[in-house]
Design a protein around this motif. Structure first.
Motif, PDB file in Angstrom:
ATOM      1  N   MET A 181     -18.813 -12.995  29.920  1.00  0.00           N
ATOM      2  CA  MET A 181     -19.111 -13.349  31.312  1.00  0.00           C
ATOM      3  C   MET A 181     -18.469 -12.326  32.237  1.00  0.00           C
ATOM      4  SD  MET A 181     -18.214 -16.857  33.411  1.00  0.00           S
ATOM      5  CE  MET A 181     -19.087 -17.874  32.223  1.00  0.00           C
ATOM      6  N   SER A 182     -19.245 -11.790  33.178  1.00  0.00           N
ATOM      7  CA  SER A 182     -18.717 -10.791  34.095  1.00  0.00           C
ATOM      8  C   SER A 182     -17.746 -11.425  35.083  1.00  0.00           C
ATOM      9  CB  SER A 182     -19.866 -10.121  34.862  1.00  0.00           C
ATOM     10  OG  SER A 182     -20.503 -11.055  35.707  1.00  0.00           O
ATOM     11  N   GLU A 183     -16.934 -10.554  35.708  1.00  0.00           N
ATOM     12  CA  GLU A 183     -15.936 -11.062  36.651  1.00  0.00           C
ATOM     13  C   GLU A 183     -16.602 -11.726  37.861  1.00  0.00           C
ATOM     14  OE1 GLU A 183     -11.925  -9.571  38.996  1.00  0.00           O
ATOM     15  OE2 GLU A 183     -13.576  -8.158  38.691  1.00  0.00           O
ATOM     16  N   SER A 184     -17.685 -11.131  38.372  1.00  0.00           N
ATOM     17  CA  SER A 184     -18.369 -11.707  39.541  1.00  0.00           C
ATOM     18  C   SER A 184     -18.906 -13.100  39.223  1.00  0.00           C
ATOM     19  CB  SER A 184     -19.516 -10.795  39.989  1.00  0.00           C
ATOM     20  OG  SER A 184     -19.021  -9.550  40.421  1.00  0.00           O
ATOM     21  N   THR A 185     -19.478 -13.258  38.046  1.00  0.00           N
ATOM     22  CA  THR A 185     -20.000 -14.570  37.646  1.00  0.00           C
ATOM     23  C   THR A 185     -18.881 -15.591  37.543  1.00  0.00           C
ATOM     24  OG1 THR A 185     -21.770 -13.488  36.401  1.00  0.00           O
ATOM     25  CG2 THR A 185     -21.327 -15.803  35.907  1.00  0.00           C
ATOM     26  N   LEU A 186     -17.741 -15.174  36.991  1.00  0.00           N
ATOM     27  CA  LEU A 186     -16.603 -16.080  36.857  1.00  0.00           C
ATOM     28  C   LEU A 186     -16.077 -16.502  38.223  1.00  0.00           C
ATOM     29  CD1 LEU A 186     -14.682 -17.436  34.823  1.00  0.00           C
ATOM     30  CD2 LEU A 186     -13.192 -15.426  35.047  1.00  0.00           C
ATOM     31  N   ILE A 187     -16.000 -15.546  39.142  1.00  0.00           N
ATOM     32  CA  ILE A 187     -15.527 -15.854  40.500  1.00  0.00           C
ATOM     33  C   ILE A 187     -16.446 -16.876  41.163  1.00  0.00           C
ATOM     34  CG2 ILE A 187     -15.286 -14.888  42.824  1.00  0.00           C
ATOM     35  CD1 ILE A 187     -14.234 -12.321  41.492  1.00  0.00           C
ATOM     36  N   ILE A 188     -17.744 -16.626  41.065  1.00  0.00           N
ATOM     37  CA  ILE A 188     -18.713 -17.529  41.699  1.00  0.00           C
ATOM     38  C   ILE A 188     -18.673 -18.907  41.047  1.00  0.00           C
ATOM     39  CG2 ILE A 188     -21.171 -17.941  42.095  1.00  0.00           C
ATOM     40  CD1 ILE A 188     -21.506 -14.896  42.304  1.00  0.00           C
ATOM     41  N   LEU A 189     -18.574 -18.945  39.737  1.00  0.00           N
ATOM     42  CA  LEU A 189     -18.571 -20.218  39.012  1.00  0.00           C
ATOM     43  C   LEU A 189     -17.347 -21.051  39.353  1.00  0.00           C
ATOM     44  CD1 LEU A 189     -19.852 -22.069  36.896  1.00  0.00           C
ATOM     45  CD2 LEU A 189     -18.580 -20.796  35.142  1.00  0.00           C
ATOM     46  N   VAL A 190     -16.153 -20.450  39.238  1.00  0.00           N
ATOM     47  CA  VAL A 190     -14.917 -21.198  39.489  1.00  0.00           C
ATOM     48  C   VAL A 190     -14.828 -21.616  40.959  1.00  0.00           C
ATOM     49  CG1 VAL A 190     -12.395 -21.110  39.440  1.00  0.00           C
ATOM     50  CG2 VAL A 190     -13.715 -20.045  37.599  1.00  0.00           C
ATOM     51  N   GLY A 191     -15.150 -20.689  41.869  1.00  0.00           N
ATOM     52  CA  GLY A 191     -15.084 -21.002  43.294  1.00  0.00           C
ATOM     53  C   GLY A 191     -16.043 -22.105  43.688  1.00  0.00           C
ATOM     54  N   THR A 192     -17.274 -22.040  43.176  1.00  0.00           N
ATOM     55  CA  THR A 192     -18.272 -23.053  43.509  1.00  0.00           C
ATOM     56  C   THR A 192     -17.874 -24.423  42.975  1.00  0.00           C
ATOM     57  OG1 THR A 192     -20.034 -21.385  43.516  1.00  0.00           O
ATOM     58  CG2 THR A 192     -20.701 -23.686  43.314  1.00  0.00           C
ATOM     59  N   VAL A 193     -17.403 -24.462  41.739  1.00  0.00           N
ATOM     60  CA  VAL A 193     -17.014 -25.747  41.138  1.00  0.00           C
ATOM     61  C   VAL A 193     -15.862 -26.383  41.914  1.00  0.00           C
ATOM     62  CG1 VAL A 193     -15.981 -26.828  39.111  1.00  0.00           C
ATOM     63  CG2 VAL A 193     -17.846 -25.193  38.835  1.00  0.00           C
ATOM     64  N   LEU A 194     -14.838 -25.598  42.246  1.00  0.00           N
ATOM     65  CA  LEU A 194     -13.703 -26.166  42.986  1.00  0.00           C
ATOM     66  C   LEU A 194     -14.112 -26.570  44.392  1.00  0.00           C
ATOM     67  CD1 LEU A 194     -10.735 -26.533  41.968  1.00  0.00           C
ATOM     68  CD2 LEU A 194     -12.149 -25.071  40.529  1.00  0.00           C
ATOM     69  N   GLY A 195     -15.025 -25.815  44.996  1.00  0.00           N
ATOM     70  CA  GLY A 195     -15.517 -26.193  46.323  1.00  0.00           C
ATOM     71  C   GLY A 195     -16.274 -27.507  46.291  1.00  0.00           C
ATOM     72  N   ILE A 196     -17.096 -27.695  45.242  1.00  0.00           N
ATOM     73  CA  ILE A 196     -17.844 -28.942  45.109  1.00  0.00           C
ATOM     74  C   ILE A 196     -16.891 -30.113  44.870  1.00  0.00           C
ATOM     75  CG2 ILE A 196     -19.491 -30.192  43.663  1.00  0.00           C
ATOM     76  CD1 ILE A 196     -20.913 -27.514  43.191  1.00  0.00           C
ATOM     77  N   VAL A 197     -15.873 -29.892  44.049  1.00  0.00           N
ATOM     78  CA  VAL A 197     -14.873 -30.950  43.811  1.00  0.00           C
ATOM     79  C   VAL A 197     -14.197 -31.342  45.126  1.00  0.00           C
ATOM     80  CG1 VAL A 197     -12.669 -31.476  42.697  1.00  0.00           C
ATOM     81  CG2 VAL A 197     -14.474 -30.318  41.408  1.00  0.00           C
ATOM     82  N   CYS A 198     -13.888 -30.344  45.938  1.00  0.00           N
ATOM     83  CA  CYS A 198     -13.261 -30.610  47.236  1.00  0.00           C
ATOM     84  C   CYS A 198     -14.169 -31.474  48.103  1.00  0.00           C
ATOM     85  CB  CYS A 198     -12.952 -29.286  47.945  1.00  0.00           C
ATOM     86  SG  CYS A 198     -12.191 -29.476  49.580  1.00  0.00           S
ATOM     87  N   ARG A 199     -15.467 -31.138  48.130  1.00  0.00           N
ATOM     88  CA  ARG A 199     -16.400 -31.919  48.978  1.00  0.00           C
ATOM     89  C   ARG A 199     -16.558 -33.345  48.453  1.00  0.00           C
ATOM     90  NH1 ARG A 199     -17.390 -34.086  52.552  1.00  0.00           N
ATOM     91  NH2 ARG A 199     -19.180 -34.093  53.978  1.00  0.00           N
ATOM     92  N   VAL A 200     -16.587 -33.508  47.148  1.00  0.00           N
ATOM     93  CA  VAL A 200     -16.730 -34.844  46.572  1.00  0.00           C
ATOM     94  C   VAL A 200     -15.536 -35.719  46.947  1.00  0.00           C
ATOM     95  CG1 VAL A 200     -16.766 -36.142  44.408  1.00  0.00           C
ATOM     96  CG2 VAL A 200     -18.218 -34.129  44.671  1.00  0.00           C
ATOM     97  N   LEU A 201     -14.335 -35.137  46.897  1.00  0.00           N
ATOM     98  CA  LEU A 201     -13.137 -35.908  47.212  1.00  0.00           C
ATOM     99  C   LEU A 201     -13.040 -36.235  48.698  1.00  0.00           C
ATOM    100  CD1 LEU A 201     -10.502 -34.158  44.919  1.00  0.00           C
ATOM    101  CD2 LEU A 201     -11.667 -36.336  44.555  1.00  0.00           C
ATOM    102  N   LEU A 202     -13.624 -35.387  49.546  1.00  0.00           N
ATOM    103  CA  LEU A 202     -13.602 -35.645  50.986  1.00  0.00           C
ATOM    104  C   LEU A 202     -14.727 -36.566  51.436  1.00  0.00           C
ATOM    105  CD1 LEU A 202     -12.813 -32.069  52.388  1.00  0.00           C
ATOM    106  CD2 LEU A 202     -11.264 -34.019  52.260  1.00  0.00           C
ATOM    107  N   LEU A 203     -15.678 -36.839  50.544  1.00  0.00           N
ATOM    108  CA  LEU A 203     -16.842 -37.649  50.897  1.00  0.00           C
ATOM    109  C   LEU A 203     -16.614 -39.079  50.424  1.00  0.00           C
ATOM    110  CD1 LEU A 203     -19.704 -37.522  52.121  1.00  0.00           C
ATOM    111  CD2 LEU A 203     -20.555 -37.121  49.812  1.00  0.00           C
ATOM    112  N   LYS A 204     -16.285 -39.952  51.362  1.00  0.00           N
ATOM    113  CA  LYS A 204     -16.002 -41.341  51.022  1.00  0.00           C
ATOM    114  C   LYS A 204     -16.815 -42.264  51.920  1.00  0.00           C
ATOM    115  CE  LYS A 204     -11.239 -40.440  49.550  1.00  0.00           C
ATOM    116  NZ  LYS A 204      -9.806 -40.740  49.784  1.00  0.00           N
ATOM    117  N   THR A 205     -17.419 -43.256  51.298  1.00  0.00           N
ATOM    118  CA  THR A 205     -18.102 -44.300  52.055  1.00  0.00           C
ATOM    119  C   THR A 205     -17.150 -45.486  52.166  1.00  0.00           C
ATOM    120  OG1 THR A 205     -20.283 -43.601  51.284  1.00  0.00           O
ATOM    121  CG2 THR A 205     -20.091 -45.838  52.135  1.00  0.00           C
TER     122      THR A 205
END
Length: 296
Positions: free
Chosen positions: A1-25
């Motif tokens: 896996m290239s470095e750019s792909t790893l950066i995008i993958l890890v950053g996107t996953v952690l960003g999505i986790v952040c949004r899920v935790l901030l999204l509460k009904t």
């Protein structure tokens, strides 16, 4: 896996986790489930993707990628406008309305959380480049912790003391303790008020709280949250059974007249203490550097 792909993958996953935790009904049932959540999760994926892709493109010296930030800002402004319009349309159907100040605060929060997601993904991507993927996960987790801890601001209980007040009549005038609420001459209305009414007194800790409670939007937000959780004893076309708030001009105390279905005053006090202090309503006159004019 290239470095750019790893950066995008890890950053996107952690960003999505952040949004899920901030999204509460919560008790306000907003965002709605499932469609409201799907909309905001989709926007969270876009926000996290923009933040992580930005790191990868900048590392490739593609500096035109900064225009992604312009795209993100435009997208998130649309989120704020969407929330404002949706809540304003729904608010007209509420028995106890939120009010425009509360709506603007909610819309601002949804916009701000998308910026937090973008920042989390961006910082995670940078950490992944310099510290490998485990370093990115560590920094991303720290960003999520900070975002979830400090996203919520003050509550009403932080700026005042909440206590019970006595609901009573003096002739046609309705009082909560010694604060006049309004007057009514209808005996049937008086009986309903004495049977179902609950009174609370909010005593501000200092001048900051006193000026904050002079904002009608903050007072309406308190009435709306209590009515949402405990219910409200009224229906449309009954203006005499509307929860109200009145301020004592001399002491700065705020009286709340409530008509909850659940007449538990202790629950009502707990709810009032947890109502958020609206960003657009909070004032800090004690921070003003006001000095008397010098004598000539």
């Amino acid at each position: 896996m290239s470095e750019s792909t790893l950066i995008i993958l890890v950053g996107t996953v952690l960003g999505i986790v952040c949004r899920v935790l901030l999204l509460k009904t919560d008790y306000r049932q907003y965002p709605t489930y499932p469609h409201g959540k799907i909309i905001h999760l989709a926007l969270g994926v876009i926000a996290s993707g923009l933040g992580s892709v930005l790191v990868a493109t900048l590392l490739d010296k593609n500096y035109t990628a900064v225009t992604f930030l312009t795209l993100a800002a435009s997208q998130f402004r649309d989120v704020r406008n969407m929330e404002r319009q949706t809540l304003s349309n729904v608010d007209s159907m509420e028995l106890v309305q939120r009010g425009p100040t509360y709506i603007e605060g909610i819309a601002m929060a949804f916009e701000g959380r998308n910026y937090l997601v973008t920042a989390t993904a961006f910082l995670t991507g940078i950490a992944t480049h310099f510290l490998h993927w485990y370093g990115g996960v560590l920094i991303g987790g720290l960003c999520i912790l900070i975002a979830t801890k400090y996203m919520s601001g003050r509550t009403v209980g932080d700026i005042c003391v909440v206590r019970k007040g006595k609901v009573h009549f003096d002739g046609p005038n309705l009082f909560v303790d010694d604060i006049l609420i309004y007057n009514t001459g209808l005996e049937d209305t008086k009986k309903k008020i004495l049977k179902h009414g609950v009174g609370l007194i909010l005593e501000p800790d200092n001048a900051n709280g006193t000026v904050t409670f002079s904002n009608l939007g903050q007072r309406q937000a308190i009435l709306h949250d209590v009515a949402t959780i405990l219910g409200v004893y009224r229906d449309s076309g009954e203006p005499s059974l509307v929860p109200l708030s009145k301020r004592d001009l001399d002491s700065g105390k705020l009286a709340l007249f409530l008509l909850p279905l659940d007449q538990d005053a202790d629950k009502a006090m707990a709810i009032v203490r947890r109502v958020p202090v609206l960003e657009n309503a909070y004032r800090r006159p004690l921070k003003a550097d006001v000095k008397p004019d010098r004598q000539l």
